[in-house]
Scaffold this active site. Structure first.
Site, short mmCIF file in Angstrom:
data_model
loop_
_atom_site.label_atom_id
_atom_site.label_comp_id
_atom_site.label_asym_id
_atom_site.label_seq_id
_atom_site.Cartn_x
_atom_site.Cartn_y
_atom_site.Cartn_z
N ASP A 190 -30.92 21.54 -8.30
CA ASP A 190 -30.77 22.24 -9.18
C ASP A 190 -31.93 21.92 -10.14
OD1 ASP A 190 -28.56 20.19 -9.48
OD2 ASP A 190 -29.04 21.01 -11.74
N SER A 191 -32.13 22.76 -10.98
CA SER A 191 -33.22 22.46 -12.19
C SER A 191 -34.30 21.71 -11.66
CB SER A 191 -32.37 21.93 -13.02
OG SER A 191 -33.21 21.81 -14.32
#
Ligand SMILES: *[C@@H]1O[C@H](CO)[C@@H](O)[C@H](O)[C@H]1NC(C)=O
Ligand SMILES: *[C@@H]1O[C@H](CO)[C@@H](O)[C@H](O)[C@H]1NC(C)=O
Ligand SMILES: *[C@@H]1O[C@H](CO)[C@@H](O)[C@H](O)[C@H]1NC(C)=O
Length: 310
Positions: A190-191
């Site tokens: 994520d991210s």
């Protein structure tokens, strides 16, 4: 008595002033977001003070605060075995769903946590719980990589760490040890971890010995480009609490070990302005008006920042 009431009222007003920040009406729990933003903002200010006083790098201080609040030791449960180890020198936390007789070989997810290449850890409660749930619900082996962070290392060392750990894991004897089905391996993150997972996927594809080893790539709000900080999304969310555009660009600058003096120039896209020949061809491909539907671009107007284009 009266003076303490006045003091209390003043403190409450001050706290409300500190916490209150405008959020879009579409946010379902505005006070939760404001409170989270205030806590994160407070932690950032404390870290900046520590940096200013020469006691330590602000990102080390911030990560120390975040991880101490949220750290979880490796605890195996009845359904998931959790182990801290290292893969070719890179720290990893491995989550193994318990063996099922009907399914002797497990799926696997190599997971890369987010945090702007500088924050968080596979050992945080947040990521620990996510990986435990994945191990259990997918009956999988989850390898959550604790790659080294800024300011200990900078780009591209974070990529090297995730590639090194993953290549180690993909060796037949290691997959066999963890009872992993070599045909059902996924990479995810994520991210900033989504950014690293995408880079990892590209590296693996270029390696003929590893090309077909990964079945799936699942990116969760990944960071995929630093050419244009005026996309429809950046324009719409430029001042969104917790991660404003300004803070986002600062994480990029930190990752490249750059100077904050560049942040304002990058926000107006001067780093890829159209008088830079190498940037022209790339930027020409990023026409959001033609690439994205109007429901997403909304009031978008392209920011073409360049001395020649203006
Ligand atoms: C961006 O570049 C233009 C043209 O070179 C310059 O006039 C402007 O000051 C720059 N803006 C920033 C914020 O650096
Ligand atoms: C981007 O695409 C739109 C719609 O296709 C077009 O009108 C516009 O001229 C393009 N912009 C640039 C800079 O090429
Ligand atoms: C976008 O445009 C619509 C109508 O064209 C307007 O109602 C709205 O306020 C605009 N939004 C922003 C963020 O400017």
């Amino acid at each position: 008595m009266r003076s303490s009431c006045v003091l209390l009222a003043a403190l409450v007003a001050l706290a409300a002033y500190y916490v209150y920040t405008p959020v879009p009406s579409s946010v379902s729990e505005p006070w939760k977001l404001m409170l989270l933003n205030a806590v994160f903002h407070g932690a950032q200010q404390v870290s900046d003070l520590i940096h200013y006083l020469g006691l330590g790098h602000h990102l080390l201080a911030l990560n120390f605060i975040i991880i101490s609040v949220d750290k979880k030791s490796a605890l195996s449960s009845a359904r998931v075995k959790v182990t801290d180890t290292d893969f070719d020198g890179v720290e990893v936390r491995v989550f193994e769903g318990l063996p099922k007789p009907e399914e002797p070989l497990k799926r696997s997810v190599v997971y890369i946590h987010g945090g702007g290449w500088a924050l968080a850890s596979a050992k945080m409660r947040h990521y620990d719980e996510l990986c435990t749930a994945m191990a259990e619900e997918l009956n999988a082996v989850i390898v959550s990589i604790d790659y080294r962070l800024v300011p200990k290392v900078y780009f591209p060392e974070q990529i090297h760490d995730v590639v090194r750990a993953t290549k180690h894991f993909l060796q037949p004897e290691v997959l066999q040890k963890y009872m992993v089905d070599p045909g059902r391996i996924c990479i995810s993150g994520d991210s900033a971890g989504g950014n690293l997972a995408a880079a990892l996927g590209q590296q693996l594809i270029q390696d003929v010995n590893l090309r077909n080893k990964v079945k799936l790539q699942a990116l969760i709000y990944p960071i995929l480009q630093a050419l244009d900080f005026n996309t429809p999304s950046y324009q719409q969310n430029a001042n969104m609490p917790i991660l404003s555009r300004y803070v986002m660009v600062k994480y990029w600058v930190d990752y490249f070990k750059g100077n904050y003096d560049f942040v304002q120039a990058m926000i107006v896209n001067n780093h890829t302005s159209l008088d830079v020949e190498e940037a022209t061809a790339l930027r020409a491909r990023l026409n959001w008006t033609s690439l994205l539907p109007a429901s997403i671009t909304k009031n978008y107007t392209a920011a073409v920042s360049s001395s020649t284009a203006e």
